[in-house]
Write an enzyme that holds these catalytic residues in place. Structure first.
Site, PDB file in Angstrom:
ATOM      1  N   SER A 139     -65.606 -32.044  42.721  1.00  0.00           N
ATOM      2  CA  SER A 139     -64.728 -32.229  41.943  1.00  0.00           C
ATOM      3  C   SER A 139     -64.779 -34.276  42.058  1.00  0.00           C
ATOM      4  O   SER A 139     -65.155 -34.166  40.511  1.00  0.00           O
ATOM      5  CB  SER A 139     -63.614 -31.793  42.579  1.00  0.00           C
ATOM      6  OG  SER A 139     -62.099 -32.230  42.693  1.00  0.00           O
ATOM      7  N   ASP A 168     -60.996 -22.161  36.599  1.00  0.00           N
ATOM      8  CA  ASP A 168     -60.335 -23.864  37.502  1.00  0.00           C
ATOM      9  C   ASP A 168     -58.809 -23.965  37.422  1.00  0.00           C
ATOM     10  O   ASP A 168     -58.461 -24.534  36.476  1.00  0.00           O
ATOM     11  CB  ASP A 168     -61.705 -24.676  37.739  1.00  0.00           C
ATOM     12  CG  ASP A 168     -61.082 -25.517  38.710  1.00  0.00           C
ATOM     13  OD1 ASP A 168     -60.414 -26.146  38.975  1.00  0.00           O
ATOM     14  OD2 ASP A 168     -62.361 -26.179  38.832  1.00  0.00           O
ATOM     15  N   HIS A 189     -60.986 -22.612  42.368  1.00  0.00           N
ATOM     16  CA  HIS A 189     -61.691 -24.811  42.071  1.00  0.00           C
ATOM     17  C   HIS A 189     -62.584 -24.954  43.571  1.00  0.00           C
ATOM     18  O   HIS A 189     -61.616 -24.958  44.625  1.00  0.00           O
ATOM     19  CB  HIS A 189     -60.247 -25.723  42.229  1.00  0.00           C
ATOM     20  CG  HIS A 189     -61.357 -26.897  41.670  1.00  0.00           C
ATOM     21  ND1 HIS A 189     -61.817 -28.006  40.923  1.00  0.00           N
ATOM     22  CD2 HIS A 189     -60.498 -27.970  42.746  1.00  0.00           C
ATOM     23  CE1 HIS A 189     -61.900 -29.054  41.699  1.00  0.00           C
ATOM     24  NE2 HIS A 189     -61.451 -29.720  42.348  1.00  0.00           N
TER      25      HIS A 189
END
Length: 460
Positions: free
Chosen positions: A240, A374, A403
């Site tokens: 991320s 996502d 995610h």
């Protein structure tokens, strides 16, 4: 195979992929060939069954965010607090920058993965630096300064991991990988670079971090890894926001990247921060759950500043927080992230921090892993054209995974095994460097530094 409970894999390869030479023979290969022959989970048309209760991007994301997985992936860590010395590093054009502007006050926390069977040290608190006042995360102890947890041997590679927004080494999505990669048949050393204030690190200077702040990983590579373990083959992995920092760092370094770094993986990366910001606001769940949760986590980091160390902006917030309207992530980035780093607004920060604009300059084997569903970073900005143009970059997408989720019907995380396999295969080969088919490098022309330099230029 396709369907509501099935996630389909699609792989994207460059038009002219780089070649590798085996370390043990004269044979050559490429990443597309490695994936097709050794890592079928990352090849196009591979499919896996997701957990039927987690069949959407939102449910996959919520599950990984809410569940702590305390009884799974029981990796243990030893923590070393690293002081960012006031010393310069040199840019390719000869200019010098300090790593930050805080005259040696800053610290970051390095967590060494030491396995699941490590016996606790009841006396580890005697190694706690005076600056660190917060309780450590579970299964984390302070490292004995005289203990060498990593040997400088080229037969045992080192994985350096960067976590997501306001996360840390304790996140289950990291522990799942480290539990596997440090054990047979992979046998890697591993450490996690915790961003300032994260993983219960006590902030010791007036600075937080952001997606464009690459100097902490730069310091770890330049001043820790290459000096302590100069013979190590090193791999980076970011999740991320950590994937964005990793990508930005590699793009900034370009062809001047440390020769010890042999490859990298970016997982769930927000390639275009502006697009990701829109993505969060487009859904009810994103706007009213994801965004406020992330903003609240960042506000907790602000509150972890000691008042004597905080700058004026943070002090004003801590003294009178009700004056600030910070409910959503973009409000935090506008009020604090941008201004703490000398930028005007959240949008300016988002545009400058987007790693897609540096991907063409990456010069190490690089594998991207993203999910089309996502709900946090979105998929409209996936760097398909950059993958085609850069011989070093490859991308794998899935139709389901959310995610940092990718939970299969068995409850396992799909990405763990194939990512470990990719790293193992990359460690068996060396890049055959070439100047052919490389995209044009704009950093020699349009961008002099392409990094945050507030107060860090060395006066000559």
């Amino acid at each position: 195979m396709s369907g509501f409970f099935v996630s389909k894999v699609e792989s994207y390869f460059p038009n002219h992929p780089i070649s590798f030479k085996s370390r043990d023979s004269e044979t050559t290969t490429t990443i597309p060939e490695i994936i097709r022959s050794k890592v079928p989970e990352f090849d196009s048309n591979y499919s896996f069954i997701v957990n039927p209760l987690l069949s959407s991007g939102h449910t996959q994301t919520a599950y990984t965010a809410v569940m702590k997985f305390e009884n799974s992936h029981k990796i243990s860590y030893k923590r070393e607090i690293i002081q960012i010395e006031k010393k310069p590093y040199k840019l390719p054009n000869g200019d010098e920058l300090y790593y930050d502007q805080w005259n040696g006050e800053s610290t970051i926390a390095l967590d060494y993965a030491v396995g699941v069977d490590r016996s606790p040290d009841p006396d580890h608190e005697k190694y706690r630096p005076e600056s660190q006042t917060r309780e450590l995360p579970p299964r984390t102890e302070y490292k004995d300064p005289n203990e060498d947890l990593i040997d400088d041997k080229d037969d045992k590679p080192l994985l350096v991991v960067l976590h997501g927004l306001a996360g840390g080494s304790f996140e289950a999505y990291i522990r799942a990988v480290l539990e596997k990669i440090i054990d047979a048949p992979y046998g890697f050393d591993a450490l996690v670079v915790n961003s300032r204030g994260c993983a219960n690190h006590t902030i010791t200077s007036p600075q937080l971090y952001n997606g464009l702040w690459t100097n902490d990983i730069r310091y770890v590579i330049n001043e820790i890894v290459t000096k302590r373990w100069p013979n190590k083959r090193v791999y980076l992995m970011g999740f991320s926001l950590g994937a964005a920092i990793c990508s930005n760092y590699l793009g900034q370094e370009g062809e001047h990247v440390s020769s010890q770094i042999k490859g990298a993986i970016a997982v769930g990366c927000p390639w275009d921060f502006v697009e990701s910001s829109y993505q969060l606001r487009e859904s009810i769940i994103g706007h009213y759950i994801y965004s406020p949760t992330m903003a609240n986590n960042l506000l907790k980091l602000l509150k972890s500043h000691h008042m004597l160390l905080a700058n004026d902006l943070v002090k004003q917030y801590m003294e009178n927080p009700e004056k600030y309207e910070v409910k959503f992530l973009k409000q935090f980035d506008h009020q604090f992230t941008a201004k703490l780093f000398g930028l005007n607004s959240a949008d300016e920060y988002y545009r400058k921090a987007s790693p897609v604009q540096r991907l063409l300059n990456v010069r190490v084997p690089f594998v991207i892993v993203s999910s089309v569903d996502d709900p946090v970073v979105g998929s409209r900005a996936l760097p398909k054209s950059e993958v085609e143009l850069n011989p070093y970059v490859n991308m794998v997408t899935t139709t389901h995974g959310g995610h940092l989720g990718w939970f299969t019907w068995k409850g396992d995380r799909w990405y763990v095994d194939p990512m470990c396999k990719v790293l193992k295969e990359l460690d068996q080969v060396d890049v055959i460097k070439t100047e052919e088919n490389l995209p044009f490098d704009i950093t020699d022309h349009s961008w002099k530094y392409d990094r945050l330099v507030n107060g860090m230029l060395v006066n000559k």
